[in-house]
Design a protein around this motif. Structure first.
Motif, PDB file in Angstrom:
ATOM      1  N   ARG A 121      36.775  48.799  43.357  1.00 45.51           N
ATOM      2  CA  ARG A 121      35.935  49.885  43.873  1.00 45.51           C
ATOM      3  C   ARG A 121      35.043  50.444  42.762  1.00 45.51           C
ATOM      4  NH1 ARG A 121      39.134  54.242  47.326  1.00 45.51           N
ATOM      5  NH2 ARG A 121      36.963  54.937  47.547  1.00 45.51           N
ATOM      6  N   TRP A 122      35.614  50.564  41.553  1.00 47.38           N
ATOM      7  CA  TRP A 122      34.777  51.029  40.446  1.00 47.38           C
ATOM      8  C   TRP A 122      33.665  50.021  40.120  1.00 47.38           C
ATOM      9  CZ3 TRP A 122      34.542  48.435  35.689  1.00 47.38           C
ATOM     10  CH2 TRP A 122      33.654  49.028  34.776  1.00 47.38           C
ATOM     11  N   ALA A 123      34.003  48.740  40.155  1.00 51.60           N
ATOM     12  CA  ALA A 123      32.995  47.722  39.879  1.00 51.60           C
ATOM     13  C   ALA A 123      31.865  47.793  40.895  1.00 51.60           C
ATOM     14  CB  ALA A 123      33.630  46.331  39.879  1.00 51.60           C
TER      15      ALA A 123
ATOM     16  N   LYS B 145      38.637  56.175  31.309  1.00 46.64           N
ATOM     17  CA  LYS B 145      39.853  56.385  30.523  1.00 46.64           C
ATOM     18  C   LYS B 145      40.414  57.795  30.762  1.00 46.64           C
ATOM     19  CE  LYS B 145      40.396  52.625  27.946  1.00 46.64           C
ATOM     20  NZ  LYS B 145      40.164  52.734  26.498  1.00 46.64           N
ATOM     21  N   ALA B 146      39.498  58.764  30.870  1.00 44.53           N
ATOM     22  CA  ALA B 146      39.949  60.150  31.032  1.00 44.53           C
ATOM     23  C   ALA B 146      40.638  60.385  32.363  1.00 44.53           C
ATOM     24  CB  ALA B 146      38.754  61.101  30.879  1.00 44.53           C
ATOM     25  N   ILE B 147      40.252  59.655  33.403  1.00 47.74           N
ATOM     26  CA  ILE B 147      40.867  59.864  34.720  1.00 47.74           C
ATOM     27  C   ILE B 147      42.051  58.942  34.961  1.00 47.74           C
ATOM     28  CG2 ILE B 147      38.672  60.650  35.688  1.00 47.74           C
ATOM     29  CD1 ILE B 147      38.366  57.959  37.037  1.00 47.74           C
ATOM     30  N   GLY B 148      42.439  58.157  33.955  1.00 50.78           N
ATOM     31  CA  GLY B 148      43.677  57.420  34.085  1.00 50.78           C
ATOM     32  C   GLY B 148      43.597  55.911  34.087  1.00 50.78           C
ATOM     33  N   PHE B 149      42.414  55.306  33.938  1.00 50.27           N
ATOM     34  CA  PHE B 149      42.312  53.843  33.873  1.00 50.27           C
ATOM     35  C   PHE B 149      42.944  53.347  32.571  1.00 50.27           C
ATOM     36  CE2 PHE B 149      39.815  54.013  37.507  1.00 50.27           C
ATOM     37  CZ  PHE B 149      39.426  52.748  37.920  1.00 50.27           C
ATOM     38  N   THR B 150      43.733  52.316  32.679  1.00 47.07           N
ATOM     39  CA  THR B 150      44.343  51.714  31.494  1.00 47.07           C
ATOM     40  C   THR B 150      43.349  50.769  30.822  1.00 47.07           C
ATOM     41  OG1 THR B 150      45.215  49.819  32.711  1.00 47.07           O
ATOM     42  CG2 THR B 150      46.585  51.809  32.630  1.00 47.07           C
ATOM     43  N   PRO B 151      43.543  50.446  29.540  1.00 50.34           N
ATOM     44  CA  PRO B 151      42.657  49.472  28.887  1.00 50.34           C
ATOM     45  C   PRO B 151      42.608  48.131  29.624  1.00 50.34           C
ATOM     46  CG  PRO B 151      43.952  50.630  27.247  1.00 50.34           C
ATOM     47  CD  PRO B 151      44.489  51.059  28.585  1.00 50.34           C
ATOM     48  N   GLY B 152      43.747  47.712  30.180  1.00 52.11           N
ATOM     49  CA  GLY B 152      43.749  46.451  30.922  1.00 52.11           C
ATOM     50  C   GLY B 152      42.884  46.502  32.158  1.00 52.11           C
ATOM     51  N   GLN B 153      42.909  47.640  32.867  1.00 56.67           N
ATOM     52  CA  GLN B 153      42.075  47.763  34.058  1.00 56.67           C
ATOM     53  C   GLN B 153      40.595  47.752  33.695  1.00 56.67           C
ATOM     54  OE1 GLN B 153      44.017  51.369  35.587  1.00 56.67           O
ATOM     55  NE2 GLN B 153      44.488  50.242  37.475  1.00 56.67           N
ATOM     56  N   VAL B 154      40.241  48.458  32.622  1.00 58.45           N
ATOM     57  CA  VAL B 154      38.835  48.457  32.196  1.00 58.45           C
ATOM     58  C   VAL B 154      38.397  47.047  31.806  1.00 58.45           C
ATOM     59  CG1 VAL B 154      37.224  49.330  30.473  1.00 58.45           C
ATOM     60  CG2 VAL B 154      38.929  50.863  31.481  1.00 58.45           C
ATOM     61  N   THR B 155      39.241  46.360  31.059  1.00 53.01           N
ATOM     62  CA  THR B 155      38.902  44.998  30.632  1.00 53.01           C
ATOM     63  C   THR B 155      38.717  44.086  31.838  1.00 53.01           C
ATOM     64  OG1 THR B 155      40.121  45.295  28.565  1.00 53.01           O
ATOM     65  CG2 THR B 155      39.683  43.030  29.274  1.00 53.01           C
ATOM     66  N   ARG B 156      39.668  44.137  32.781  1.00 53.84           N
ATOM     67  CA  ARG B 156      39.545  43.283  33.974  1.00 53.84           C
ATOM     68  C   ARG B 156      38.325  43.644  34.800  1.00 53.84           C
ATOM     69  NH1 ARG B 156      45.163  44.131  34.112  1.00 53.84           N
ATOM     70  NH2 ARG B 156      44.898  45.771  35.687  1.00 53.84           N
ATOM     71  N   GLY B 157      38.017  44.937  34.903  1.00 55.79           N
ATOM     72  CA  GLY B 157      36.857  45.344  35.695  1.00 55.79           C
ATOM     73  C   GLY B 157      35.566  44.772  35.138  1.00 55.79           C
ATOM     74  N   PHE B 158      35.364  44.907  33.827  1.00 55.75           N
ATOM     75  CA  PHE B 158      34.148  44.363  33.229  1.00 55.75           C
ATOM     76  C   PHE B 158      34.120  42.842  33.296  1.00 55.75           C
ATOM     77  CE2 PHE B 158      33.351  48.517  31.402  1.00 55.75           C
ATOM     78  CZ  PHE B 158      31.969  48.555  31.362  1.00 55.75           C
ATOM     79  N   LEU B 159      35.262  42.214  33.083  1.00 54.39           N
ATOM     80  CA  LEU B 159      35.300  40.755  33.106  1.00 54.39           C
ATOM     81  C   LEU B 159      34.962  40.220  34.491  1.00 54.39           C
ATOM     82  CD1 LEU B 159      35.912  38.277  31.400  1.00 54.39           C
ATOM     83  CD2 LEU B 159      38.299  38.434  32.119  1.00 54.39           C
ATOM     84  N   VAL B 160      35.565  40.786  35.529  1.00 54.93           N
ATOM     85  CA  VAL B 160      35.293  40.334  36.890  1.00 54.93           C
ATOM     86  C   VAL B 160      33.841  40.587  37.258  1.00 54.93           C
ATOM     87  CG1 VAL B 160      35.817  40.760  39.317  1.00 54.93           C
ATOM     88  CG2 VAL B 160      37.680  40.558  37.669  1.00 54.93           C
TER      89      VAL B 160
ATOM     90  N   SER C 208      32.367  35.037  25.731  1.00 56.66           N
ATOM     91  CA  SER C 208      31.736  36.198  25.097  1.00 56.66           C
ATOM     92  C   SER C 208      31.929  37.458  25.928  1.00 56.66           C
ATOM     93  CB  SER C 208      30.248  35.931  24.885  1.00 56.66           C
ATOM     94  OG  SER C 208      29.608  35.693  26.126  1.00 56.66           O
ATOM     95  N   THR C 209      31.915  37.333  27.263  1.00 61.55           N
ATOM     96  CA  THR C 209      32.147  38.495  28.127  1.00 61.55           C
ATOM     97  C   THR C 209      33.570  39.011  27.956  1.00 61.55           C
ATOM     98  OG1 THR C 209      30.546  37.660  29.724  1.00 61.55           O
ATOM     99  CG2 THR C 209      32.101  39.315  30.497  1.00 61.55           C
ATOM    100  N   GLY C 210      34.512  38.094  27.808  1.00 59.35           N
ATOM    101  CA  GLY C 210      35.887  38.523  27.578  1.00 59.35           C
ATOM    102  C   GLY C 210      36.014  39.337  26.307  1.00 59.35           C
ATOM    103  N   LEU C 211      35.299  38.938  25.246  1.00 64.31           N
ATOM    104  CA  LEU C 211      35.333  39.708  24.010  1.00 64.31           C
ATOM    105  C   LEU C 211      34.726  41.094  24.211  1.00 64.31           C
ATOM    106  CD1 LEU C 211      35.905  39.863  20.983  1.00 64.31           C
ATOM    107  CD2 LEU C 211      33.658  38.809  20.587  1.00 64.31           C
ATOM    108  N   SER C 212      33.578  41.146  24.906  1.00 62.73           N
ATOM    109  CA  SER C 212      32.941  42.437  25.162  1.00 62.73           C
ATOM    110  C   SER C 212      33.821  43.313  26.050  1.00 62.73           C
ATOM    111  CB  SER C 212      31.570  42.218  25.820  1.00 62.73           C
ATOM    112  OG  SER C 212      30.718  41.473  24.987  1.00 62.73           O
ATOM    113  N   ALA C 213      34.460  42.720  27.059  1.00 57.94           N
ATOM    114  CA  ALA C 213      35.350  43.493  27.936  1.00 57.94           C
ATOM    115  C   ALA C 213      36.559  44.013  27.170  1.00 57.94           C
ATOM    116  CB  ALA C 213      35.793  42.620  29.110  1.00 57.94           C
TER     117      ALA C 213
END
Length: 781
Positions: A6-8, A298-313, A372-377
């Motif tokens: 949903r965020w993506a 991050k402030a509303i509770g997203f974990t680093p893994g969720q942020v990484t997966r969101g950008f990667l997807v 490269s996207t994985g590194l950026s994510a």
């Protein structure tokens, strides 16, 4: 996972422009790479391209004179898909401008056949005879020559050639055109060339002394040997004079394929890397531009893994969409592009390896972008959730003492601040310069290859082709050596004459043969292109090509023993030359040195050096007129003739690399403007005008491009020279053939890169300078 998706989706709606840029950048890069692959296949597989376009025959059967063919029986053989012919044929000799070649004339209709169709390269096909013409009218006095034999005869559309038939009677025919055919090429002293004439013309030249040729196109090329046996059995072995197969014709062009394929493979891998870096740079720039959104997540509770997966997807979806758009556009619209690029895209679909490249290029690009996207994510997942953390960090290195001194002596602030913005930190500066320099390195390598091809044309003496023509007198009717030399002395455009002879020699151990060449005399040796050691200057001295040195495992300065006609010949190697003939397996000495072994040795030919600007065709015609006796004049084969298709491909490759470089440049400019938003706010606060801010951004882009262009051209010159010389050494010609582009060309590349950067930065600079900056969370985060 649902929250991530949903965020993506919400992020996509909020940043549609950035997402569109990433998708279009990926699509443009993939389209450029696929067009480059099409051009590579078009140039590196000339025989396969002609075979596919002409619906070529896999087998050609040639019968003896007076023997016919049973077309119905051949068509009934299992595995035969179509026939070409049968055509009546006659062996003839064709002369033009003093050159002479054996040509098999083939009777053809005014409408080219569907199978085994010659592809007209210049001029036109045979003209249809007038109504009521029985074969002796003006419409039948024309011939279409296969390209290789036309080149050997210096014949062009509109020329008149002399044809001698089996009965010895001469006939004059007008060359209506030249054509490519997927059959064995003409070889002087070997395979005869091909010419097509109307049936009436062949009847006038050969009467009843004709054979027949028929081509068989097979359903499965792997069945060639089996169907050859079946076809010969059907016709009768006593009636078949010769059989040629498609493997033979392809093998003759194999050297061209290997040379072009090696060069273009290097270009292709480099272009793929540059394209992947450009596309991944666009993705990374978008990630860096969304740091505020990441902090909020991050402030509303997203974990680093969720942020990484969101950008990667999200960015993998953008990459896949861009790859799909680029691939679909080339598959559907590539053939409609005007010029050679469109022709290459249309033919590429039928060439070997098309499917593999259509899958491999996009797949490889997606994998590189994903890495490269994985590194950026991953970096996005490590963004701290506190906005002030980034604002508290310095965005650039402090002003240096040199910069402060420059401002103190009234150097324009835009220049000083532009330099500081272009090179903020060592690590970021090196990465930006390296990424932008990579396309320029490949462009410079392409220019080195182009200049090397030009050298074979404009300065042949520097690549071992000092003699433009060779003359052989036909004995016993031909002139004597003294008479021939007197005749050659009367032609004003001949600068030097070198008598010569060639013979096969056995290497030590008698495990192979090399070419022993005696050329020139001790008083006037032949000007070989010596790149190591020195030229021949004394008795028993010789120079050799790289292929011979590699074969025998010797070096310059060694003595070499060989056997010629059962007699030993020992020569001292004093130099290595550029040797285009026989894979470099040639050792050259003077004719006087060979006469010490065999005093009765006569020159077999004379190599002619022409004056600068002289036309070999005109000299050949003048020789034929002055001799008054049978002479065989041949043009020295030039390797550039085989590599001519590479010119158009190199030009198109430069355009593709320029597009990739432009995408990379736009990404760097956008990233730089976004990252220096807080600096621009401070500069405006201390009194810089919008014009000065815009000038600073343009100056930063121009300086980055200037340094990248200097680095790219320097590395490209060194890499291109090494690549060309390495390929020359592996082919036997020898290292030392690489030619650097002229200095004005390199300066044009540098200036073009800087002007392109300035032009690309003008619009972002104008928008940024006019934008009202505010010290808000959006600018400081």
């Amino acid at each position: 996972m649902r929250a991530t998706l949903r965020w993506a989706q919400a992020d996509f709606r909020a940043h549609r422009g950035e997402a569109l840029f990433v998708v279009l950048a990926s699509a443009g890069v993939i389209a450029s790479l696929l067009l480059a692959g099409a051009l590579f296949g078009y140039a590196a597989n000339p025989w396969q391209r002609v075979f596919n376009q002409s619906q070529g025959a896999h087998i050609w059967l040639h019968t003896r004179a007076g023997a016919g063919t049973d077309a119905d029986a051949l068509a009934a053989v299992d595995g035969v898909a179509a026939l070409s012919g049968p055509y009546r044929t006659a062996a003839t000799t064709v002369e033009s401008r003093g050159a002479r070649a054996g040509v098999t004339l083939r009777a053809a209709e005014a409408e080219p056949p569907q199978t085994g169709r010659p592809l007209v390269a210049a001029g036109s096909w045979l003209a249809r005879p007038d109504a009521g013409d029985t074969g002796t009218g003006s419409g039948t006095g024309s011939v279409v020559l296969e390209t290789s034999v036309a080149r050997a005869l210096w014949a062009e559309p509109g020329d008149t050639v002399r044809v001698t038939g089996p009965d010895g009677a001469p006939h004059l025919l007008r060359v209506s055109g030249t054509a490519d055919a997927a059959e064995p090429r003409y070889q002087p002293g070997g395979a005869a060339g091909i010419g097509w004439v109307l049936p009436g013309t062949l009847e006038e030249i050969a009467h009843a002394d004709t054979g027949q040729s028929v081509g068989l196109r097979l359903e499965d090329p792997d069945d060639t040997d089996f169907i050859v046996q079946r076809a010969v059995t059907v016709l009768g072995a006593d009636r078949v004079a010769e059989v040629t197969k498609w493997q033979q014709a392809r093998a003759e062009a194999g050297g061209d394929d290997r040379l072009l394929g090696t060069v273009f493979a290097v270009f292709g891998l480099g272009a793929l890397l540059a394209a992947a870096l450009a596309a991944s740079g666009a993705v990374g720039a978008r990630v860096r531009g969304q740091l505020r959104d990441i902090a909020v997540l991050k402030a509303i509770g997203f974990t680093p893994g969720q942020v990484t997966r969101g950008f990667l997807v999200q960015h993998l979806a953008f990459a896949l969409l861009g790859v799909a758009l680029g691939t679909t556009a080339i598959a559907l619209l590539g053939a409609r592009i005007p010029g050679r690029i469109g022709e290459a895209a249309a033919v590429w679909q039928d060439l070997p390896g098309h499917t593999a490249l259509m899958i491999g290029i996009p797949g490889g690009a997606v994998l590189l972008i994903a890495a490269s996207t994985g590194l950026s994510a991953w970096r996005a997942g490590r963004v701290p959730p506190v906005p002030v953390a980034r604002a508290a960090l310095p965005s650039a290195a402090p002003m240096t003492a040199l910069g402060k001194r420059a401002l103190g002596v009234r150097v324009p602030p835009a220049l000083v601040l532009g330099w500081r913005a272009a090179f903020p930190r060592r690590g970021r500066t090196l990465v930006a310069v390296a990424r932008l320099a990579l396309p320029l390195v490949l462009i410079t390598v392409a220019l080195v290859a182009w200049s090397t091809l030009d050298q074979f044309r404009s300065r042949p003496a520097q690549v071992g082709l000092a003699a433009a023509l060779t003359v052989r007198s036909e004995q016993p009717a031909g002139p004597s050596d003294a008479e021939l030399e007197e005749t050659l002395a009367t032609v004003p455009d001949i600068a030097a004459v070198h008598p010569g002879a060639e013979m096969a020699a056995l290497v030590p151990g008698q495990t192979g043969t090399i070419t022993l060449r005696g050329l020139g005399t001790a008083r006037r040796p032949y000007p070989s292109a010596v790149v190591e050691g020195r030229a021949v200057a004394g008795p028993d001295e010789a120079v050799a090509g790289q292929g011979l040195l590699d074969l025998l495992g010797v070096r310059v300065g060694d003595w070499v023993r060989m056997t010629v006609g059962g007699r030993p010949q020992i020569l001292h190697l004093v130099g290595r030359t550029i040797e285009p003939d026989s894979g470099g397996r040639v050792i050259t000495t003077t004719l006087d040195a060979l006469r010490e072994r065999d005093p009765r040795l006569r020159p077999a030919f004379h190599a002619l050096e022409l004056r600068e600007g002289a036309d070999p065709r005109a000299v050949s015609g003048a020789l034929a007129a002055a001799a008054g006796a049978p002479l065989e004049v041949r043009e020295t084969p030039n390797p550039a003739d085989r590599l001519e298709p590479a010119r158009g491909v190199i030009g198109a490759l430069i355009a593709v690399l320029a597009l990739i470089g432009l995408i990379e440049l736009l990404t760097l400019i956008g990233t730089g403007v976004r990252d220096r938003g807080r600096d621009l706010l401070a500069l405006k606060a201390i009194g810089l005008t919008p014009r000065q801010i815009g000038a600073m951004i343009v100056t930063a882009a121009g300086l980055t491009a200037l340094v990248s262009a200097l680095v790219g051209t320097t590395v490209g010159v060194l890499s291109g020279t090494w690549l060309v010389d390495t390929q020359g050494a592996s082919s036997g010609i020898g290292a030392g053939i690489a030619q650097l582009p002229p200095l004005p060309v390199l300066l044009t590349v540098i200036v073009g890169a800087v002007l392109g950067a300035v032009a690309a930065a003008a619009l972002p600079a104008t928008r940024t300078a006019r934008r009202r900056l505010a010290d808000s969370l959006g600018e400081t985060l």
